[in-house]
Structures are given as structure tokens and as C-alpha cells.
Design an enzyme around this catalytic site. Structure first.
Site, PDB file in Angstrom:
ATOM      1  N   LYS A 120       0.876  -1.212  -0.132  1.00 18.32           N
ATOM      2  CA  LYS A 120      -0.104   0.122   0.024  1.00 18.32           C
ATOM      3  C   LYS A 120       0.919   1.264  -0.002  1.00 18.32           C
ATOM      4  O   LYS A 120       1.589   1.451   1.105  1.00 18.32           O
ATOM      5  CB  LYS A 120      -0.949  -0.053   1.078  1.00 18.32           C
ATOM      6  N   ASP A 227     -13.171   5.164  10.111  1.00 16.51           N
ATOM      7  CA  ASP A 227     -13.545   5.084   8.834  1.00 16.51           C
ATOM      8  C   ASP A 227     -14.039   3.578   8.507  1.00 16.51           C
ATOM      9  O   ASP A 227     -13.831   3.038   7.416  1.00 16.51           O
ATOM     10  CB  ASP A 227     -12.404   5.254   7.956  1.00 16.51           C
TER      11      ASP A 227
HETATM   12  P1  ADP Z   1      -7.468   3.918   1.469  1.00 13.52           P
HETATM   13  O1  ADP Z   1      -6.689   4.172   2.654  1.00 13.52           O
HETATM   14  O2  ADP Z   1      -6.875   4.699   0.556  1.00 13.52           O
HETATM   15  O3  ADP Z   1      -8.937   3.939   1.635  1.00 13.52           O
HETATM   16  P2  ADP Z   1      -7.318   0.888   1.611  1.00 13.52           P
HETATM   17  O4  ADP Z   1      -6.385   0.333   2.679  1.00 13.52           O
HETATM   18  O5  ADP Z   1      -8.606   1.251   1.965  1.00 13.52           O
HETATM   19  O6  ADP Z   1      -6.860   2.090   1.252  1.00 13.52           O
HETATM   20  O7  ADP Z   1      -7.062   0.144   0.448  1.00 13.52           O
HETATM   21  C1  ADP Z   1      -7.911   0.339  -0.761  1.00 13.52           C
HETATM   22  C2  ADP Z   1      -8.394  -0.900  -1.608  1.00 13.52           C
HETATM   23  O8  ADP Z   1      -7.357  -1.890  -1.521  1.00 13.52           O
HETATM   24  C3  ADP Z   1      -9.318  -1.710  -0.217  1.00 13.52           C
HETATM   25  O9  ADP Z   1     -10.722  -1.234  -0.527  1.00 13.52           O
HETATM   26  C4  ADP Z   1      -9.192  -2.897  -0.865  1.00 13.52           C
HETATM   27  O10 ADP Z   1     -10.060  -3.253  -1.667  1.00 13.52           O
HETATM   28  C5  ADP Z   1      -7.920  -3.303  -1.388  1.00 13.52           C
HETATM   29  N1  ADP Z   1      -6.886  -3.794   0.048  1.00 13.52           N
HETATM   30  C6  ADP Z   1      -6.024  -2.862   0.643  1.00 13.52           C
HETATM   31  N2  ADP Z   1      -5.427  -3.894   1.345  1.00 13.52           N
HETATM   32  C7  ADP Z   1      -5.763  -4.847   1.350  1.00 13.52           C
HETATM   33  C8  ADP Z   1      -5.370  -6.140   1.688  1.00 13.52           C
HETATM   34  N3  ADP Z   1      -4.472  -6.397   2.805  1.00 13.52           N
HETATM   35  N4  ADP Z   1      -6.146  -7.436   1.191  1.00 13.52           N
HETATM   36  C9  ADP Z   1      -6.876  -7.342   0.180  1.00 13.52           C
HETATM   37  N5  ADP Z   1      -7.378  -5.982  -0.307  1.00 13.52           N
HETATM   38  C10 ADP Z   1      -6.759  -4.902   0.050  1.00 13.52           C
HETATM   39 MG    MG Z   2      -9.883   2.517   2.637  1.00 16.97          MG
END
Ligand code: ADP
Ligand code: MG
Length: 463
Positions: A120, A227
Site C-alpha cells: 500500500k 472510517d
Molecule cells: P485507503 O486508505 O486509500 O482507503 P485501503 O487500505 O482502504 O486504502 O485500500 C484500498 C483498497 O485496496 C481496499 O478497498 C481493498 O479493496 C484493497 N486492499 C487494501 N489492502 C488490502 C489487503 N490487505 N488485502 C486485500 N485487499 C486490500
Molecule cells: Mg480505505
């Protein structure tokens, strides 16, 4: 679409050195003046060549509006972080984009052992920062490279929370590593809840219950997600719910704690009502004061149960050990358990060390939640950092600027404007230029040695 960092393999040592020097210079400059860059990178003759290559790959951008200076692009910052993670043996290859969040890009990746990871990349901040900056002096050196600072702060917080939650058996991705603005974690198997249509969930009431349980368990550990919605919850085929995305969590001691908690649980209820056609009313929802009271009672009972038989049970109310868990705990008490290095790199939350939660609860058969808000807070995040992050998260990041001018910049560099640019930078009287213009050969050499060490330290895995 994958994150194209294939150029990483072809970048020379000098090019990485210059890229790192741009990052270092951005602590004090929005655009790092050329002389400072030359001094920081201490590459003998190849500075222009390296900068040209970096611009061709769009890892740095150039600006000549007031003096000749360079800044990292998002991609440049990505490359620095991914290189560090690859050198540490955490990430071996990058894969496709998995999701786009509000403030991040999320990619699949592969570990050296072939297992799947999630990478991420936090992207926070330019626009929002300007508004904040005008009111706040304390930022000082953090302002120039503010988006670097904010994105890294978000990653550090997210990683700290993920580790803390993981240590308490929350269903969260396994935290793997963090560097700069990047967090590496395991893949949560399943589907983001917003993708699950009505009728596809099987037992929405069970999932709804699990979501509320997460909010309650977090609160019992002193945290509010802030959130908690269908975008940040992943449901697998067995209807297990996994929580992701937590740089913005706050403590239950926050002045708006109750409001924030209610927003989270009401949001969940609304999703199940509207999207999963479940009959729920807000009256069924858990209440923060009830949860906190329960925890206090639990702590008091456990203190009572662990008192020695000689103790007068009536007197335990005055005993130190019976202090309710939710009395404000002093961050300093736990600060030394969690070390934050001065670069903000490693958050040494020791998962192997049992976290102190008062009396021996195994003996008394009670589960006493650890105050994770205090634990994470103690790892070095100031209230101002928290506030800054919250403001930045509330606003969308600006898109990359100046991409178009990079091509011209490559052309101009080829013509070599060395003398002119140095004069420019010195005329501006930049803070860093005292280092950057040593007069004697000896001074120059000395400066180089010092900076070379610094740059090497930057590369270091500990960052
Ligand atoms: P943000 O902080 O920008 O909202 P997120 O952590 O919510 O970011 O990640 C965005 C998207 O990526 C999530 O909605 C999910 O679909 C996917 N995602 C993030 N981390 C994971 C993970 N560990 N496993 C599977 N999908 C993930
Ligand atoms: Mg998110």
C-alpha cells in the site's frame, strides 16, 4: 495496471545516490537547489547524467521558476521505498493494482518465497498542507517536503496500528514491513464488502454482527476506527470479516469519541439496511459509554480476583491495582517499550513481549483489553501529527504537477547550464547553500565525505 518500477533494475548506484540526495534535500526545500544536490550526492562527475536518467524515468522533476531545483515525483519516492524493501528481502516483485483507496494506491506483490503480498503506497497531501501550514509554525522543516512527510506519517501510523491490532488477535492483514510511505501486509482473502451485492452474502445478519463486534472490540482496546465502512471491510467465503485501513484511528479519550464511534456503527447499520436489505435500527447499536463502563468493571473485578486472600476485599477500591482501565494512562509509562528511531523508521512495538494489562488475567479467567491507543501514541506521534494527518485525509491529494515540463528539462540539461544554475541558487541564498559552496578543495572534499556517509545511511535498511 501494474506499478512500473522495472527501471529500478537498470538504475546505477550513482543514480540512486542522486535520487536519495533529492529526497534528503526535500526536507528543507520544495525544490532542491543544484549545488546542494551536488554536495549531498557527492557524485564526482556524473550528476547531470544521473539527473537526466532520473528525469527520463520521471523519478524527479525540475523547476527553474526561481532557481534551478529538483524534487521527487511520486514515482521517485515509490522507487526509493521499494528498493529499500527489496534490499531487505521483503518484496521481490510488484504485481497488478488491487485497489484504489481515497489516499493510496494498493498493489499486489510477491515475497521472495513466492507468497502474495499487498503493498500500500500512501499518497497524501500537497493541497491540504498549504492551508494547515499557514497557521502552524511548528512544522518548520517539515513543510518543504510536506507530501513526503505526510505520506510517511500515514504509513507509519497504519503500520503501528496494524501491528498493535495483530498482536491482540484482531482480524487484520499480517503486518510485514514499512518503509517511507509504503506498508507491506498480507493479502486479505475475500471481497471488499462494497462489492458484495444484496443476496450474495448468505447470512448478512452474521456479517453485520461481526462488523459491530469489530467496533466494540476496538473500543474495548481504546480505539475508534473512524472510517469503518464497506470499503474498509473484507468478507471471505466463510463470512469472516477482516478490517483494513487504519491510519486515521483515534483514542476513546478523543474529545469527539462518542460521535466518531456512533458515526462508524451507524454507517455500518446504514449499509446493511440499504445494500443488504437487513432490518436494523439505530436503536440496536452498541453505545460507547456502555462499552467503556464494562471494561472498567472488568478491570475492577480482575483486580479483586487477583487480590491475595489476606487482603480485605472492601479495601481493594483504594488499591493501586484496581484503577479502572480507562483512567487516562500516562503515555510515558509505556514509551520505552516502543522505540521510534529518529528517522521515523522502525516502530519497535515488541510483539513478543507480553503487553502489560494489569493482574494476571489468565489465572482469573478474565480477558482484560490492552489500551492500544496508549501503546501506539507512545510510539512518538504527536497530537499535531495526528491532527495534520486527519486534515490531509479529509482532502483529496493533488495530482502530479509539472509532468509536461520534464521533457523540456531533459533537453535543457543536455545543454548544460551548470554555471548559471549555481549562480541562481546562490543568489537566492538558500539555507543549504552554505554547505553547497565550499571554497577550498579541502572543504569540498570534507563536505563530500560527510554527505557520502549520510547518503549511505539513508540507503540503510534500518530506514
Ligand atoms: P485507503 O486508505 O486509500 O482507503 P485501503 O487500505 O482502504 O486504502 O485500500 C484500498 C483498497 O485496496 C481496499 O478497498 C481493498 O479493496 C484493497 N486492499 C487494501 N489492502 C488490502 C489487503 N490487505 N488485502 C486485500 N485487499 C486490500
Ligand atoms: Mg480505505
Amino acid at each position: 495496471m501494474s506499478l512500473d518500477v522495472s527501471m529500478m533494475r537498470h538504475l546505477s548506484q550513482d543514480e540512486f545516490r542522486v535520487l536519495t540526495a533529492v529526497e534528503m534535500g526535500m526536507r528543507n526545500h520544495a525544490f532542491v537547489p543544484l549545488p546542494l544536490l551536488s554536495s549531498l550526492a557527492s557524485v564526482r562527475s556524473g550528476l547531470y547524467k544521473a539527473l537526466r536518467a532520473l528525469m527520463r524515468h520521471r523519478l524527479v522533476a525540475r523547476d527553474v521558476s526561481s532557481y534551478e531545483g529538483f524534487r521527487l515525483t511520486n514515482k521517485g519516492y515509490d522507487v526509493l521505498a521499494l528498493r529499500a524493501l527489496s534490499k531487505r528481502g521483503v518484496v521481490a516483485a510488484m504485481g497488478n493494482k488491487l485497489g484504489v483507496g481515497k489516499e493510496s494506491d494498493v498493489y499486489l506483490a510477491e515475497a521472495p518465497d513466492g507468497s502474495t503480498l499487498v503493498v500500500k503506497l500512501h499518497r497524501l497531501g500537497r493541497q491540504s498542507f498549504r492551508a494547515v501550514r499557514s497557521k502552524r509554525d511548528y512544522l518548520q522543516h517539515k513543510t518543504a517536503g510536506n507530501w513526503l512527510y505526510l505520506s510517511r506519517l500515514a504509513a507509519m501510523r497504519e503500520y503501528a496500528f496494524m501491528r498493535a491490532l495483530y498482536s491482540q488477535n484482531f482480524a487484520v492483514p499480517v503486518p510485514k514491513d514499512q518503509n517511507r510511505h509504503v506498508v507491506v501486509m498480507s493479502l486479505a482473502p475475500g471481497y471488499p464488502m462494497y462489492q458484495v451485492r444484496a443476496g450474495e452474502m448468505g447470512h448478512p445478519e452474521r456479517v453485520f454482527r461481526s462488523c459491530l463486534d469489530i467496533a466494540v472490540k476496538l473500543a474495548r482496546h481504546g480505539l475508534i476506527h473512524c472510517d469503518l465502512n464497506e470499503f474498509n471491510l473484507i468478507v471471505d467465503n466463510d463470512l469472516n470479516v477482516i478490517l483494513i485501513d487504519f491510519p486515521q484511528m483515534v483514542s476513546v479519550s478523543h474529545r469527539n469519541a462518542e460521535e466518531l464511534f456512533n458515526r462508524d456503527v451507524r454507517g455500518i447499520a446504514k449499509y446493511f439496511r440499504m445494500k443488504q436489505r437487513l432490518e436494523v435500527t439505530d436503536l440496536d447499536l452498541p453505545q460507547l459509554p456502555d462499552i467503556l463502563r464494562e471494561v472498567e468493571e472488568l478491570r475492577a473485578r480482575s483486580a479483586l480476583a487477583s487480590a491475595t486472600p489476606a487482603d480485605d476485599p472492601e479495601a481493594t477500591g483504594d488499591d493501586e491495582t484496581s484503577a479502572p482501565a480507562f483512567l487516562p494512562a500516562e503515555a510515558e509509562d509505556v514509551a520505552d517499550e516502543i522505540a521510534l528511531d529518529d528517522q521515523g523508521g522502525g516502530l519497535g512495538l515488541e510483539l513478543d513481549t507480553p503487553l502489560d494489562c494489569g493482574p494476571n488475567l489468565e489465572e482469573v479467567g478474565l480477558e482484560c483489553p490492552v489500551r492500544l491507543d496508549v501503546k501506539v501514541k507512545a510510539s512518538g506521534f504527536t497530537d499535531e501529527d495526528e491532527e495534520l494527518l486527519r486534515q490531509a485525509i479529509a482532502q483529496p491529494p493533488e495530482t502530479e504537477i509539472m509532468e509536461a515540463s520534464e521533457v523540456d528539462a531533459v533537453y535543457e540539461l543536455r545543454r548544460g547550464r551548470r554555471g548559471g544554475s549555481r549562480r541562481h541558487a546562490q543568489a537566492k541564498g538558500n539555507a543549504g547553500s552554505s554547505r553547497a559552496k565550499p571554497n577550498s578543495a579541502k572543504g569540498r572534499l570534507k563536505g563530500r565525505v560527510v554527505h557520502r556517509e549520510k547518503v549511505d545511511k539513508y540507503y540503510d535498511d534500518s530506514w
